[in-house]
Design a protein around this motif. Structure first.
Motif, PDB file in Angstrom:
ATOM      1  N   THR A 154      48.968  55.175  30.880  1.00 16.60           N
ATOM      2  CA  THR A 154      48.412  54.186  29.969  1.00 16.60           C
ATOM      3  C   THR A 154      47.645  53.145  30.778  1.00 16.60           C
ATOM      4  O   THR A 154      48.090  52.716  31.845  1.00 16.60           O
ATOM      5  N   THR A 155      46.490  52.737  30.279  1.00 14.87           N
ATOM      6  CA  THR A 155      45.735  51.665  30.924  1.00 14.87           C
ATOM      7  C   THR A 155      45.497  50.540  29.921  1.00 14.87           C
ATOM      8  O   THR A 155      45.438  50.762  28.717  1.00 14.87           O
ATOM      9  N   SER A 156      45.368  49.346  30.459  1.00 16.20           N
ATOM     10  CA  SER A 156      45.047  48.187  29.630  1.00 16.20           C
ATOM     11  C   SER A 156      44.039  47.324  30.361  1.00 16.20           C
ATOM     12  O   SER A 156      43.974  47.319  31.600  1.00 16.20           O
ATOM     13  N   ALA A 157      43.242  46.588  29.597  1.00 20.65           N
ATOM     14  CA  ALA A 157      42.185  45.768  30.177  1.00 20.65           C
ATOM     15  C   ALA A 157      42.772  44.489  30.767  1.00 20.65           C
ATOM     16  O   ALA A 157      43.615  43.828  30.150  1.00 20.65           O
ATOM     17  N   VAL A 158      42.315  44.146  31.967  1.00 20.03           N
ATOM     18  CA  VAL A 158      42.698  42.899  32.621  1.00 20.03           C
ATOM     19  C   VAL A 158      41.573  41.876  32.496  1.00 20.03           C
ATOM     20  O   VAL A 158      41.793  40.725  32.126  1.00 20.03           O
ATOM     21  N   SER A 159      40.347  42.305  32.783  1.00 20.04           N
ATOM     22  CA  SER A 159      39.194  41.404  32.722  1.00 20.04           C
ATOM     23  C   SER A 159      37.919  42.228  32.714  1.00 20.04           C
ATOM     24  O   SER A 159      37.871  43.319  33.284  1.00 20.04           O
ATOM     25  N   ASP A 160      36.882  41.682  32.080  1.00 20.40           N
ATOM     26  CA  ASP A 160      35.551  42.288  32.170  1.00 20.40           C
ATOM     27  C   ASP A 160      34.470  41.212  32.174  1.00 20.40           C
ATOM     28  O   ASP A 160      33.325  41.459  31.802  1.00 20.40           O
ATOM     29  N   SER A 161      34.815  40.015  32.628  1.00 21.80           N
ATOM     30  CA  SER A 161      33.889  38.887  32.527  1.00 21.80           C
ATOM     31  C   SER A 161      33.139  38.593  33.823  1.00 21.80           C
ATOM     32  O   SER A 161      32.314  37.674  33.854  1.00 21.80           O
ATOM     33  N   MET A 162      33.410  39.328  34.888  1.00 21.22           N
ATOM     34  CA  MET A 162      32.744  39.067  36.157  1.00 21.22           C
ATOM     35  C   MET A 162      31.865  40.254  36.533  1.00 21.22           C
ATOM     36  O   MET A 162      32.129  41.394  36.149  1.00 21.22           O
ATOM     37  N   HIS A 163      30.821  39.988  37.299  1.00 24.92           N
ATOM     38  CA  HIS A 163      29.914  41.025  37.758  1.00 24.92           C
ATOM     39  C   HIS A 163      29.955  41.096  39.286  1.00 24.92           C
ATOM     40  O   HIS A 163      30.117  40.086  39.954  1.00 24.92           O
ATOM     41  N   ALA A 164      29.794  42.293  39.822  1.00 23.50           N
ATOM     42  CA  ALA A 164      29.744  42.498  41.276  1.00 23.50           C
ATOM     43  C   ALA A 164      30.942  41.851  41.959  1.00 23.50           C
ATOM     44  O   ALA A 164      30.811  41.008  42.836  1.00 23.50           O
ATOM     45  N   THR A 165      32.145  42.260  41.541  1.00 19.84           N
ATOM     46  CA  THR A 165      33.351  41.792  42.218  1.00 19.84           C
ATOM     47  C   THR A 165      33.457  42.446  43.592  1.00 19.84           C
ATOM     48  O   THR A 165      32.775  43.448  43.866  1.00 19.84           O
ATOM     49  N   HIS A 166      34.328  41.893  44.447  1.00 22.38           N
ATOM     50  CA  HIS A 166      34.472  42.513  45.767  1.00 22.38           C
ATOM     51  C   HIS A 166      35.914  42.630  46.229  1.00 22.38           C
ATOM     52  O   HIS A 166      36.259  43.587  46.906  1.00 22.38           O
ATOM     53  N   ASN A 167      36.772  41.656  45.907  1.00 25.53           N
ATOM     54  CA  ASN A 167      38.153  41.766  46.359  1.00 25.53           C
ATOM     55  C   ASN A 167      39.079  40.988  45.436  1.00 25.53           C
ATOM     56  O   ASN A 167      38.634  40.261  44.550  1.00 25.53           O
ATOM     57  N   MET A 168      40.381  41.158  45.684  1.00 26.63           N
ATOM     58  CA  MET A 168      41.417  40.540  44.872  1.00 26.63           C
ATOM     59  C   MET A 168      42.598  40.199  45.759  1.00 26.63           C
ATOM     60  O   MET A 168      42.691  40.638  46.900  1.00 26.63           O
ATOM     61  N   ASP A 169      43.523  39.394  45.240  1.00 33.48           N
ATOM     62  CA  ASP A 169      44.763  39.101  45.950  1.00 33.48           C
ATOM     63  C   ASP A 169      45.849  38.848  44.925  1.00 33.48           C
ATOM     64  O   ASP A 169      45.572  38.483  43.770  1.00 33.48           O
ATOM     65  N   ILE A 170      47.093  39.025  45.350  1.00 28.15           N
ATOM     66  CA  ILE A 170      48.247  38.746  44.511  1.00 28.15           C
ATOM     67  C   ILE A 170      48.748  37.343  44.835  1.00 28.15           C
ATOM     68  O   ILE A 170      48.923  36.989  45.999  1.00 28.15           O
ATOM     69  N   ALA A 175      56.415  37.732  36.719  1.00 25.51           N
ATOM     70  CA  ALA A 175      55.113  38.388  36.809  1.00 25.51           C
ATOM     71  C   ALA A 175      54.256  37.719  37.876  1.00 25.51           C
ATOM     72  O   ALA A 175      54.296  36.493  38.060  1.00 25.51           O
ATOM     73  N   GLU A 176      53.487  38.531  38.563  1.00 22.80           N
ATOM     74  CA  GLU A 176      52.564  38.033  39.582  1.00 22.80           C
ATOM     75  C   GLU A 176      51.185  37.829  38.978  1.00 22.80           C
ATOM     76  O   GLU A 176      50.741  38.615  38.136  1.00 22.80           O
ATOM     77  N   ALA A 177      50.516  36.776  39.399  1.00 23.61           N
ATOM     78  CA  ALA A 177      49.147  36.522  38.990  1.00 23.61           C
ATOM     79  C   ALA A 177      48.191  37.107  40.029  1.00 23.61           C
ATOM     80  O   ALA A 177      48.598  37.526  41.116  1.00 23.61           O
ATOM     81  N   ILE A 178      46.906  37.101  39.693  1.00 23.58           N
ATOM     82  CA  ILE A 178      45.876  37.721  40.532  1.00 23.58           C
ATOM     83  C   ILE A 178      44.761  36.728  40.786  1.00 23.58           C
ATOM     84  O   ILE A 178      44.377  35.959  39.897  1.00 23.58           O
ATOM     85  N   LEU A 179      44.218  36.769  41.990  1.00 26.90           N
ATOM     86  CA  LEU A 179      42.943  36.131  42.292  1.00 26.90           C
ATOM     87  C   LEU A 179      41.875  37.215  42.349  1.00 26.90           C
ATOM     88  O   LEU A 179      42.096  38.276  42.933  1.00 26.90           O
ATOM     89  N   LEU A 180      40.728  36.946  41.745  1.00 28.64           N
ATOM     90  CA  LEU A 180      39.606  37.881  41.746  1.00 28.64           C
ATOM     91  C   LEU A 180      38.359  37.127  42.162  1.00 28.64           C
ATOM     92  O   LEU A 180      38.115  36.008  41.694  1.00 28.64           O
ATOM     93  N   VAL A 198      38.982  37.065  49.178  1.00 30.10           N
ATOM     94  CA  VAL A 198      39.759  35.951  48.658  1.00 30.10           C
ATOM     95  C   VAL A 198      41.237  36.154  48.981  1.00 30.10           C
ATOM     96  O   VAL A 198      41.751  37.273  48.905  1.00 30.10           O
ATOM     97  N   ARG A 199      41.911  35.058  49.370  1.00 30.30           N
ATOM     98  CA  ARG A 199      43.351  35.089  49.619  1.00 30.30           C
ATOM     99  C   ARG A 199      43.987  33.779  49.160  1.00 30.30           C
ATOM    100  O   ARG A 199      43.380  32.717  49.254  1.00 30.30           O
ATOM    101  N   TRP A 200      45.216  33.889  48.688  1.00 34.50           N
ATOM    102  CA  TRP A 200      46.002  32.740  48.287  1.00 34.50           C
ATOM    103  C   TRP A 200      46.726  32.188  49.499  1.00 34.50           C
ATOM    104  O   TRP A 200      47.177  32.941  50.373  1.00 34.50           O
ATOM    105  N   GLY A 201      46.853  30.864  49.588  1.00 36.51           N
ATOM    106  CA  GLY A 201      47.584  30.231  50.675  1.00 36.51           C
ATOM    107  C   GLY A 201      48.324  29.009  50.183  1.00 36.51           C
ATOM    108  O   GLY A 201      48.242  28.629  49.010  1.00 36.51           O
ATOM    109  N   ALA A 202      49.063  28.355  51.094  1.00 39.95           N
ATOM    110  CA  ALA A 202      49.798  27.147  50.726  1.00 39.95           C
ATOM    111  C   ALA A 202      50.040  26.306  51.969  1.00 39.95           C
ATOM    112  O   ALA A 202      50.249  26.836  53.071  1.00 39.95           O
TER     113      ALA A 202
END
Length: 390
Positions: free
Chosen positions: A186-202, A210-215, A249-253
């Protein structure tokens, strides 16, 4: 130039006497491209292994000897491009998915997504199960959902039929693995509002949550959180005009818990950028941007972890100079002890021996210190940089 095993130690003095010290080990001198790395326990021995999606092969390097095991070969005519590895069922052994049929110029017929079923002996060939996909499959991660299970989040480079970064948005999908992975997913949509994406992070979350995502992509940086109504998006920085988007992109603190986001801009760009929340303002305001480094040549690898024991996250960045052959390549570490995001110091980890395509950070020898592993495109190598922190 490819150096031999344990060829040098890099050191530079920082505030509070912290001295970054890394000893490099060449574990593979002859890869093809080294598109994507992952770190996980593959065989359940309690040790963290290194995995690589190379042009023609999917491999893992077994800790602690770093013996190379080929587990899949030429899954598609065109290149493999990404890999996701994580223990999603709690048995101590990681599950693996890969992306392939890499052709960024074909936004209609390219791309492929596979789940790999392991044999009893995980050093042997794994059985690929081909899943539905969108064109230009590019990045993927296993991400924990609200039920405590893990979805495979797959991010294409372009939207279907997209031309020159315009047209349909990038269709990011979440794949839910069935009990029998050979049955339809099964698949579900996460996002379709960005163009020419390149990377993501948790974005890390407490156990069970639940974990969020950076795109990141052409339009900037977006945070995605899953809610009762599905995925909710919020722009951390929307790019236009002089800002040309982000490639990594990466998450930090910081030590006090204040989050930050670090990027390479634009895609394959020269700038290492830091984003921090707006002081005292509404949470939906865009984050504050600052440039930490503008000397990268084709920046393509990024990580954020506490390698020095400072109580905050430092930044590892790598560049590959694909468009400027002859320009030095490498990996460096940036760190600060200041809570306001200033005062960054730089330590060069690899000086012209790693045309860095991807980088990961993990404790690879069980000594409680985090190590760096990198894959080089033009240098055609995989190296571990062992953390010598005392």
């Amino acid at each position: 130039m490819i150096r031999t095993l344990f060829c040098f130690v890099v050191m530079v003095t920082l505030v509070r006497g912290q001295v970054p010290s890394f000893k490099e080990q060449l574990i593979d001198p002859s890869i093809e491209i080294g598109y994507g790395l992952a770190v996980a326990d593959v065989n359940g021995d309690g040790k963290t292994d290194v995995l690589l999606a190379d042009k023609s092969f999917i491999v893992w390097y077994e800790a602690p000897t770093w013996t190379k095991h080929i587990i899949a070969e030429q899954l598609t005519v065109k290149d493999h491009v990404c890999i996701a590895a994580r223990d999603i069922d709690g048995d101590g052994k990681c599950e693996i998915a890969v992306g392939a049929e890499w052709n960024p110029g074909d936004t209609v017929n390219s791309g492929a997504v596979f789940y790999l079923i392991p044999p009893a002996d995980r050093t042997q060939r794994w059985e690929p199960v081909k899943l539905t996909h969108e064109p230009t499959t590019h990045r993927m991660r296993w991400v924990r959902n609200r039920a405590g299970r893990y979805d495979l989040i797959v991010v294409p480079l372009h939207g279907r039929g997209n031309k020159n970064g315009e047209g349909a948005g990038v269709k990011v999908l979440a794949y839910q693995r069935p009990e029998d992975p050979k049955q339809p997913w099964t698949t579900s949509a996460v996002s379709d509002s960005m163009h020419a994406t390149h990377n993501m992070d948790i974005i890390p979350a407490p156990a069970g949550e639940a974990e969020a995502i950076l795109l990141c992509g052409k339009e900037g940086i977006m945070r995605l959180d899953v809610t009762d109504e599905g995925w909710k998006s919020r722009w951390l920085s929307k790019h236009a005009g002089d800002l040309k988007g982000a490639g990594e992109v990466r998450w930090g603190a910081f030590g006090g818990g204040q989050p930050y986001v670090v990027t390479i801009e634009p895609m394959h760009g020269n700038q290492l950028c830091l984003y921090t929340p707006p002081p005292g303002g509404p949470k939906d305001r865009e984050w504050v941007r600052s440039v930490l480094d503008d000397t990268l040549s084709d920046g393509h690898a990024l990580a954020s972890h506490d390698l020095l024991g400072l109580g905050n996250r430092q930044i590892v960045v790598g560049w590959r100079a694909m468009q400027k052959i002859g320009t030095p390549v490498g990996v460096k570490l940036l760190s600060t002890t200041k809570e306001d995001g200033t005062g960054w110091k730089t330590a060069l980890i690899d000086d012209n021996g790693m045309a860095c395509e991807d980088v990961m950070v993990a404790d690879l020898d069980g000594d409680k210190d985090l190590d760096i592993v990198a894959a080089g495109r033009r240098t055609k190598n995989v190296k571990i940089y062992w953390n010598q922190r005392q």
